[in-house]
Scaffold this motif. Structure first.
Motif, PDB file in Angstrom:
ATOM      1  N   TYR A  75       0.813  -1.210   0.000  1.00  0.00           N
ATOM      2  CA  TYR A  75       0.000   0.000   0.000  1.00  0.00           C
ATOM      3  C   TYR A  75       0.852   1.267   0.000  1.00  0.00           C
ATOM      4  N   VAL A  76       1.866   1.321   0.851  1.00  0.00           N
ATOM      5  CA  VAL A  76       2.727   2.505   0.883  1.00  0.00           C
ATOM      6  C   VAL A  76       3.428   2.660  -0.467  1.00  0.00           C
ATOM      7  N   GLY A  77       3.847   1.551  -1.056  1.00  0.00           N
ATOM      8  CA  GLY A  77       4.466   1.593  -2.381  1.00  0.00           C
ATOM      9  C   GLY A  77       3.522   2.115  -3.450  1.00  0.00           C
ATOM     10  N   ILE A  78       2.269   1.737  -3.363  1.00  0.00           N
ATOM     11  CA  ILE A  78       1.270   2.207  -4.323  1.00  0.00           C
ATOM     12  C   ILE A  78       1.087   3.721  -4.191  1.00  0.00           C
ATOM     13  N   TYR A  79       0.972   4.185  -2.963  1.00  0.00           N
ATOM     14  CA  TYR A  79       0.829   5.632  -2.768  1.00  0.00           C
ATOM     15  C   TYR A  79       2.075   6.381  -3.223  1.00  0.00           C
ATOM     16  N   TRP A  80       3.243   5.835  -2.946  1.00  0.00           N
ATOM     17  CA  TRP A  80       4.486   6.476  -3.387  1.00  0.00           C
ATOM     18  C   TRP A  80       4.530   6.560  -4.920  1.00  0.00           C
ATOM     19  N   ASN A  81       4.180   5.455  -5.570  1.00  0.00           N
ATOM     20  CA  ASN A  81       4.196   5.401  -7.035  1.00  0.00           C
ATOM     21  C   ASN A  81       3.221   6.414  -7.632  1.00  0.00           C
ATOM     22  N   ASN A  82       1.991   6.425  -7.141  1.00  0.00           N
ATOM     23  CA  ASN A  82       0.989   7.359  -7.670  1.00  0.00           C
ATOM     24  C   ASN A  82       1.354   8.806  -7.356  1.00  0.00           C
ATOM     25  N   HIS A  83       1.889   9.032  -6.185  1.00  0.00           N
ATOM     26  CA  HIS A  83       2.335  10.371  -5.793  1.00  0.00           C
ATOM     27  C   HIS A  83       3.400  10.863  -6.776  1.00  0.00           C
ATOM     28  N   HIS A  84       4.334   9.994  -7.084  1.00  0.00           N
ATOM     29  CA  HIS A  84       5.388  10.331  -8.041  1.00  0.00           C
ATOM     30  C   HIS A  84       4.801  10.681  -9.409  1.00  0.00           C
ATOM     31  N   HIS A  85       3.876   9.851  -9.892  1.00  0.00           N
ATOM     32  CA  HIS A  85       3.274  10.088 -11.203  1.00  0.00           C
ATOM     33  C   HIS A  85       2.525  11.422 -11.238  1.00  0.00           C
ATOM     34  N   PHE A  86       1.778  11.710 -10.188  1.00  0.00           N
ATOM     35  CA  PHE A  86       1.017  12.955 -10.169  1.00  0.00           C
ATOM     36  C   PHE A  86       1.932  14.165 -10.138  1.00  0.00           C
ATOM     37  N   LEU A  87       2.983  14.102  -9.346  1.00  0.00           N
ATOM     38  CA  LEU A  87       3.899  15.246  -9.305  1.00  0.00           C
ATOM     39  C   LEU A  87       4.679  15.375 -10.604  1.00  0.00           C
ATOM     40  N   HIS A  88       5.000  14.257 -11.215  1.00  0.00           N
ATOM     41  CA  HIS A  88       5.710  14.301 -12.500  1.00  0.00           C
ATOM     42  C   HIS A  88       4.848  14.973 -13.577  1.00  0.00           C
ATOM     43  N   ALA A  89       3.550  14.735 -13.508  1.00  0.00           N
ATOM     44  CA  ALA A  89       2.641  15.308 -14.496  1.00  0.00           C
ATOM     45  C   ALA A  89       2.267  16.755 -14.173  1.00  0.00           C
ATOM     46  N   SER A  90       2.679  17.230 -13.006  1.00  0.00           N
ATOM     47  CA  SER A  90       2.366  18.599 -12.589  1.00  0.00           C
ATOM     48  C   SER A  90       3.540  19.518 -12.873  1.00  0.00           C
ATOM     49  N   GLU A  91       3.218  20.748 -13.207  1.00  0.00           N
ATOM     50  CA  GLU A  91       4.269  21.738 -13.427  1.00  0.00           C
ATOM     51  C   GLU A  91       4.499  22.598 -12.204  1.00  0.00           C
ATOM     52  N   LYS A  92       3.451  22.761 -11.380  1.00  0.00           N
ATOM     53  CA  LYS A  92       3.606  23.616 -10.207  1.00  0.00           C
ATOM     54  C   LYS A  92       2.740  23.127  -9.053  1.00  0.00           C
ATOM     55  N   VAL A  93       3.109  23.600  -7.881  1.00  0.00           N
ATOM     56  CA  VAL A  93       2.339  23.335  -6.671  1.00  0.00           C
ATOM     57  C   VAL A  93       2.086  24.671  -5.979  1.00  0.00           C
ATOM     58  N   ASN A  94       1.109  24.677  -5.088  1.00  0.00           N
ATOM     59  CA  ASN A  94       0.818  25.882  -4.320  1.00  0.00           C
ATOM     60  C   ASN A  94       0.537  25.482  -2.873  1.00  0.00           C
ATOM     61  N   GLY A  95       0.122  26.451  -2.064  1.00  0.00           N
ATOM     62  CA  GLY A  95      -0.137  26.180  -0.659  1.00  0.00           C
ATOM     63  C   GLY A  95      -1.209  25.130  -0.444  1.00  0.00           C
ATOM     64  N   GLY A  96      -2.237  25.145  -1.281  1.00  0.00           N
ATOM     65  CA  GLY A  96      -3.299  24.133  -1.167  1.00  0.00           C
ATOM     66  C   GLY A  96      -2.774  22.729  -1.387  1.00  0.00           C
ATOM     67  N   VAL A  97      -1.880  22.584  -2.338  1.00  0.00           N
ATOM     68  CA  VAL A  97      -1.269  21.271  -2.600  1.00  0.00           C
ATOM     69  C   VAL A  97      -0.439  20.836  -1.395  1.00  0.00           C
ATOM     70  N   LEU A  98       0.298  21.782  -0.810  1.00  0.00           N
ATOM     71  CA  LEU A  98       1.125  21.441   0.351  1.00  0.00           C
ATOM     72  C   LEU A  98       0.275  20.929   1.512  1.00  0.00           C
ATOM     73  N   TRP A  99      -0.826  21.624   1.796  1.00  0.00           N
ATOM     74  CA  TRP A  99      -1.688  21.192   2.897  1.00  0.00           C
ATOM     75  C   TRP A  99      -2.399  19.873   2.581  1.00  0.00           C
ATOM     76  N   ALA A 100      -2.843  19.714   1.362  1.00  0.00           N
ATOM     77  CA  ALA A 100      -3.480  18.452   0.972  1.00  0.00           C
ATOM     78  C   ALA A 100      -2.482  17.301   1.061  1.00  0.00           C
ATOM     79  N   ASN A 101      -1.236  17.563   0.709  1.00  0.00           N
ATOM     80  CA  ASN A 101      -0.189  16.548   0.800  1.00  0.00           C
ATOM     81  C   ASN A 101       0.063  16.168   2.262  1.00  0.00           C
ATOM     82  N   LEU A 102       0.110  17.164   3.136  1.00  0.00           N
ATOM     83  CA  LEU A 102       0.299  16.872   4.565  1.00  0.00           C
ATOM     84  C   LEU A 102      -0.869  16.066   5.122  1.00  0.00           C
ATOM     85  N   HIS A 103      -2.070  16.369   4.664  1.00  0.00           N
ATOM     86  CA  HIS A 103      -3.249  15.609   5.088  1.00  0.00           C
ATOM     87  C   HIS A 103      -3.097  14.134   4.683  1.00  0.00           C
ATOM     88  N   LEU A 104      -2.677  13.904   3.463  1.00  0.00           N
ATOM     89  CA  LEU A 104      -2.445  12.540   2.989  1.00  0.00           C
ATOM     90  C   LEU A 104      -1.346  11.857   3.807  1.00  0.00           C
TER      91      LEU A 104
END
Length: 192
Positions: free
Chosen positions: A52-81
């Motif tokens: 499970y942790v590997g799955i979340y790590w993999n998907n997290h990587h893919h989503f960030l790779h496909a993203s060009e930028k992050v903001n404060g909302g992303v940071l807080w949502a990431n901390l929640h996860l």
């Protein structure tokens, strides 16, 4: 904001989560197969949580790779996860130590459910930070049938844990199997 810092921080937290889980595995006292066999519930719960942790790590990587930028909302949502993921060592250990009994299996399912629920705002905040519903990321996510199926199966698993904890574990393992095969939606959109 630089997404590299977010990814590095998240990678570190996930690595610590896995490290804590593996440290919960105790060396069996004795050299017989029977001593080793007594540890199977702990090892099995560790393997499931590691996946499970590997799955979340993999998907997290893919989503960030496909993203060009992050903001404060992303940071807080990431901390929640990451908060919910950080509970995996405790729920994993409790479930394994108690040989998949009812309450630990239900609490483990609740932790999985909360991780899945926390994934949604993380995913949505990344989509909004990168162009909204017309973004490459939004197109790749689509209807997110896997996410919806996972939430439904976790809820069923939590409820069934009080009647048939092994059925719950099979449901949790099934969700992991569904997500274990890497999701090609993001990769296919990026390659276009």
């Amino acid at each position: 904001m630089d997404k590299g810092r977010l990814e590095a921080f998240s990678d570190g937290v996930l690595a610590i989560i896995i490290t804590i889980m593996v440290l919960e595995l105790k060396v069996p006292e004795g050299d017989g197969w029977d001593v080793l066999f007594q540890q199977w519930p702990i090892f099995l719960s560790y393997v499931l949580s590691f996946i499970y942790v590997g799955i979340y790590w993999n998907n997290h990587h893919h989503f960030l790779h496909a993203s060009e930028k992050v903001n404060g909302g992303v940071l807080w949502a990431n901390l929640h996860l990451l908060f919910w993921l950080s509970l995996m060592p405790v729920t994993t250990g409790w479930m394994g130590q108690n040989h998949f009994s009812q309450r630990p299996v239900a609490v483990y399912g609740f932790a999985l459910l909360m991780c899945a629920i926390a994934w949604r705002p993380f995913q949505r905040s990344l989509i909004l930070a990168n162009g909204g519903d017309s973004s490459l990321l939004a197109q790749a996510v689509g209807s997110d049938w896997k996410g919806k199926v996972a939430v439904a199966m976790y809820v069923c698993g939590i409820l069934l844990a009080f009647v048939a904890p092994w059925v719950s574990c099979v449901l949790y393992a099934t969700v992991a199997a569904i997500w274990f095969i890497p999701d090609r939606r993001i990769e296919s959109r990026i390659m276009k």
